[in-house]
Design an enzyme around this catalytic site. Sequence first.
Site, PDB file in Angstrom:
ATOM      1  N   GLN A   1     -43.784   2.874  -8.918  1.00  0.00           N
ATOM      2  CA  GLN A   1     -42.829   2.795  -8.046  1.00  0.00           C
ATOM      3  C   GLN A   1     -42.698   4.453  -7.055  1.00  0.00           C
ATOM      4  O   GLN A   1     -42.144   4.517  -6.914  1.00  0.00           O
ATOM      5  CB  GLN A   1     -41.367   2.807  -8.629  1.00  0.00           C
ATOM      6  CG  GLN A   1     -41.641   1.363  -8.676  1.00  0.00           C
ATOM      7  CD  GLN A   1     -40.214   0.439  -9.593  1.00  0.00           C
ATOM      8  OE1 GLN A   1     -39.162   1.365  -9.357  1.00  0.00           O
ATOM      9  NE2 GLN A   1     -40.329  -0.633  -9.988  1.00  0.00           N
TER      10      GLN A   1
ATOM     11  N   ARG B   1     -34.973  -3.914  -4.079  1.00  0.00           N
ATOM     12  CA  ARG B   1     -36.039  -5.564  -5.295  1.00  0.00           C
ATOM     13  C   ARG B   1     -37.400  -5.028  -3.991  1.00  0.00           C
ATOM     14  O   ARG B   1     -38.245  -5.292  -4.037  1.00  0.00           O
ATOM     15  CB  ARG B   1     -35.394  -5.463  -6.115  1.00  0.00           C
ATOM     16  CG  ARG B   1     -35.836  -6.017  -7.221  1.00  0.00           C
ATOM     17  CD  ARG B   1     -35.690  -7.080  -7.729  1.00  0.00           C
ATOM     18  NE  ARG B   1     -35.246  -8.648  -7.319  1.00  0.00           N
ATOM     19  CZ  ARG B   1     -35.812  -9.564  -8.429  1.00  0.00           C
ATOM     20  NH1 ARG B   1     -35.518  -9.442  -9.518  1.00  0.00           N
ATOM     21  NH2 ARG B   1     -34.566 -10.824  -7.170  1.00  0.00           N
TER      22      ARG B   1
ATOM     23  N   TYR C   1     -45.957  -3.362 -15.924  1.00  0.00           N
ATOM     24  CA  TYR C   1     -45.626  -5.059 -15.511  1.00  0.00           C
ATOM     25  C   TYR C   1     -46.498  -5.547 -14.129  1.00  0.00           C
ATOM     26  O   TYR C   1     -46.622  -6.228 -13.710  1.00  0.00           O
ATOM     27  CB  TYR C   1     -44.197  -5.977 -15.049  1.00  0.00           C
ATOM     28  CG  TYR C   1     -43.380  -4.790 -13.738  1.00  0.00           C
ATOM     29  CD1 TYR C   1     -43.223  -5.587 -13.121  1.00  0.00           C
ATOM     30  CD2 TYR C   1     -42.522  -3.836 -13.700  1.00  0.00           C
ATOM     31  CE1 TYR C   1     -42.776  -4.479 -11.468  1.00  0.00           C
ATOM     32  CE2 TYR C   1     -41.784  -3.786 -13.121  1.00  0.00           C
ATOM     33  CZ  TYR C   1     -42.412  -3.677 -11.774  1.00  0.00           C
ATOM     34  OH  TYR C   1     -41.555  -2.999 -10.966  1.00  0.00           O
TER      35      TYR C   1
ATOM     36  N   HIS D   1     -39.260  -8.532 -20.017  1.00  0.00           N
ATOM     37  CA  HIS D   1     -39.240  -8.068 -18.533  1.00  0.00           C
ATOM     38  C   HIS D   1     -37.194  -7.869 -18.080  1.00  0.00           C
ATOM     39  O   HIS D   1     -36.674  -6.658 -18.498  1.00  0.00           O
ATOM     40  CB  HIS D   1     -39.263  -9.053 -17.684  1.00  0.00           C
ATOM     41  CG  HIS D   1     -38.783  -7.315 -16.393  1.00  0.00           C
ATOM     42  ND1 HIS D   1     -37.734  -7.691 -14.910  1.00  0.00           N
ATOM     43  CD2 HIS D   1     -39.334  -6.500 -15.824  1.00  0.00           C
ATOM     44  CE1 HIS D   1     -37.163  -7.396 -14.463  1.00  0.00           C
ATOM     45  NE2 HIS D   1     -38.616  -6.237 -14.399  1.00  0.00           N
TER      46      HIS D   1
ATOM     47  N   HIS E   1     -35.057  -4.635 -19.952  1.00  0.00           N
ATOM     48  CA  HIS E   1     -34.719  -4.995 -19.234  1.00  0.00           C
ATOM     49  C   HIS E   1     -32.684  -5.372 -19.308  1.00  0.00           C
ATOM     50  O   HIS E   1     -33.052  -6.673 -19.599  1.00  0.00           O
ATOM     51  CB  HIS E   1     -34.269  -4.816 -17.324  1.00  0.00           C
ATOM     52  CG  HIS E   1     -35.781  -3.696 -16.937  1.00  0.00           C
ATOM     53  ND1 HIS E   1     -36.934  -4.483 -16.578  1.00  0.00           N
ATOM     54  CD2 HIS E   1     -35.055  -2.266 -17.002  1.00  0.00           C
ATOM     55  CE1 HIS E   1     -37.467  -3.513 -15.879  1.00  0.00           C
ATOM     56  NE2 HIS E   1     -37.216  -2.877 -16.419  1.00  0.00           N
TER      57      HIS E   1
ATOM     58  N   GLU F   1     -27.706  -4.250 -16.135  1.00  0.00           N
ATOM     59  CA  GLU F   1     -28.527  -3.210 -15.330  1.00  0.00           C
ATOM     60  C   GLU F   1     -27.186  -3.077 -13.906  1.00  0.00           C
ATOM     61  O   GLU F   1     -26.839  -1.998 -13.786  1.00  0.00           O
ATOM     62  CB  GLU F   1     -29.958  -2.999 -14.828  1.00  0.00           C
ATOM     63  CG  GLU F   1     -29.799  -2.016 -13.658  1.00  0.00           C
ATOM     64  CD  GLU F   1     -31.317  -1.531 -13.009  1.00  0.00           C
ATOM     65  OE1 GLU F   1     -32.016  -2.693 -13.537  1.00  0.00           O
ATOM     66  OE2 GLU F   1     -32.398  -0.948 -12.130  1.00  0.00           O
TER      67      GLU F   1
ATOM     68  N   HIS G   1     -30.863   0.421 -20.022  1.00  0.00           N
ATOM     69  CA  HIS G   1     -30.464   0.728 -18.989  1.00  0.00           C
ATOM     70  C   HIS G   1     -28.582   0.271 -19.243  1.00  0.00           C
ATOM     71  O   HIS G   1     -27.913   1.749 -19.804  1.00  0.00           O
ATOM     72  CB  HIS G   1     -30.068  -0.821 -17.839  1.00  0.00           C
ATOM     73  CG  HIS G   1     -31.334  -0.128 -16.788  1.00  0.00           C
ATOM     74  ND1 HIS G   1     -31.590   1.023 -16.371  1.00  0.00           N
ATOM     75  CD2 HIS G   1     -32.277  -0.720 -16.258  1.00  0.00           C
ATOM     76  CE1 HIS G   1     -32.615   0.719 -15.300  1.00  0.00           C
ATOM     77  NE2 HIS G   1     -33.131   0.091 -15.587  1.00  0.00           N
TER      78      HIS G   1
ATOM     79  N   ASP H   1     -37.770   5.738 -15.318  1.00  0.00           N
ATOM     80  CA  ASP H   1     -37.821   3.928 -14.290  1.00  0.00           C
ATOM     81  C   ASP H   1     -38.330   4.545 -13.137  1.00  0.00           C
ATOM     82  O   ASP H   1     -39.184   4.149 -13.568  1.00  0.00           O
ATOM     83  CB  ASP H   1     -35.880   4.261 -13.970  1.00  0.00           C
ATOM     84  CG  ASP H   1     -36.166   2.506 -14.005  1.00  0.00           C
ATOM     85  OD1 ASP H   1     -37.329   1.822 -13.870  1.00  0.00           O
ATOM     86  OD2 ASP H   1     -34.571   1.733 -13.613  1.00  0.00           O
TER      87      ASP H   1
HETATM   88 ZN    ZN Z   1     -37.391  -0.213 -15.174  1.00  0.00          ZN
END
Ligand code: ZN
Length: 459
Positions: free
Chosen positions: A65, A86, A125, A212, A237, A240, A274, A325
Amino acid sequence: MARQTLFANEALTPSGWAQNVRVDIDGEGRIAGVTAGAKPDDVPGEVKVGALLPAPGNAHSHSFQRAMAGLTEYRSQAYDDFWTWRALMYHFVERLTPDDIEAIAAQVQMEMLEAGYAAIGEFHYLHHQPDGTPYDMPGELGARMFAAAAQTGIGYTHLPVLYMRGGMDGRPLSGGQRRFGNTLDQFGTLFEQARERLQDLPADARLGVAPHSLRAVDEDGLSFAARLHRTAPVHIHAAEQTGEVDEALTHLGGRPVAWLLDNMKIDSDWRLVHATQMTDAETAALAASGAGVVVCPITEANLGDGIFEAQQYLSAGGALALGSDSNIRISLSEELRALEHSQRLRDRERAVLATADKSCGRRMLETVAEGGASALGRDAGRIEPGALADLLALDTASSTLAGLSGDRLLDTWIFAAGDHLVSDVWAAGRHVVKDGRHIKHDAIAARFNKVMLRLRSEL
Ligand code: ZN
């Protein structure tokens, strides 16, 4: 690894600040001795530093990311939130090759080391080819992460991600998600491959697992992941976004954190990433469970997630680690600053996380050094004989820090300085950052820049 000796003008030890500290590191990358009140130059070839601190691990990262950092700061519709971010992320992942992914991971790990982190937990992932077909070797992209870690020398904890479905209603994976998905059997194979390949990394490398989220993994999947043979905790996660809480209330009949506490054996073997959407009762119960939280203040602010209840959680004895993150910014000092500032903005108070005897910076750094190490399965987070030598040094000769010591020095670095005061970093004794730069900076950056020029030209 050769034995090393450092001499620090001051060091933050478990018993507080100490002056003129000699730290010996053995051939296994562990701290062999800590001597306060030492004399400089007693040991030929010692490395001299200003202020020596335990270097935290960065317990939550999606390296790829980093490549889209800064590209989603506009409105794509009248109301722009996490879910539109996303969608753009999915669009982006369809373009990345294994070589791209390795080059980006190496850059991210290098930036983390230069920021003062000694270790990374890669919540990994991206498993398959863009259309969802596994690579010839199913663990191909995991192996690319290991190759990056071998190059950068970072303390590496692999967290392969189990991703089963598109949402709590059981809808199938679609679009960009196809690179993520595995059945339990496929995931078991991928996990075993990761365990074998991880043995090529230094002995401090660890293997955890990451179902996940409650959106992407059902109860069977959670149990399956928790039973795998690991050397690091289970990361997930959780809570969040408010949309995720609503989905859990509809499909599971409870809020995410409360549901996890009630239905899974959540204990010190779990890390919830989170946890920005909790009631006071959930916050207290999570702290009491022995599980830890990984908070990602910069990303949570960037995505508009919400504010973690750090004061209440830490007062209740909860374990806390930091993560970067989305990697939109990789800065240890800014991550800590963002954590405290978020509390101040919400509570309209100052110095929220300070205690009677420790400043904000001191309390936060000590907390995340210990919490980051345990989240990553590392025996580290403290400057003490026996611990892994995960260490960072600050340049106390800089005008920003000159004349300061102890908590004031730490607070000035965190709240009032730029990003370039970390002079040296050791990861399990590997001295990979010297004079503020990673020892392979130019080669890693050149490769990353080439990848980014191509990806950006395709935008
Ligand atoms: Zn994350």
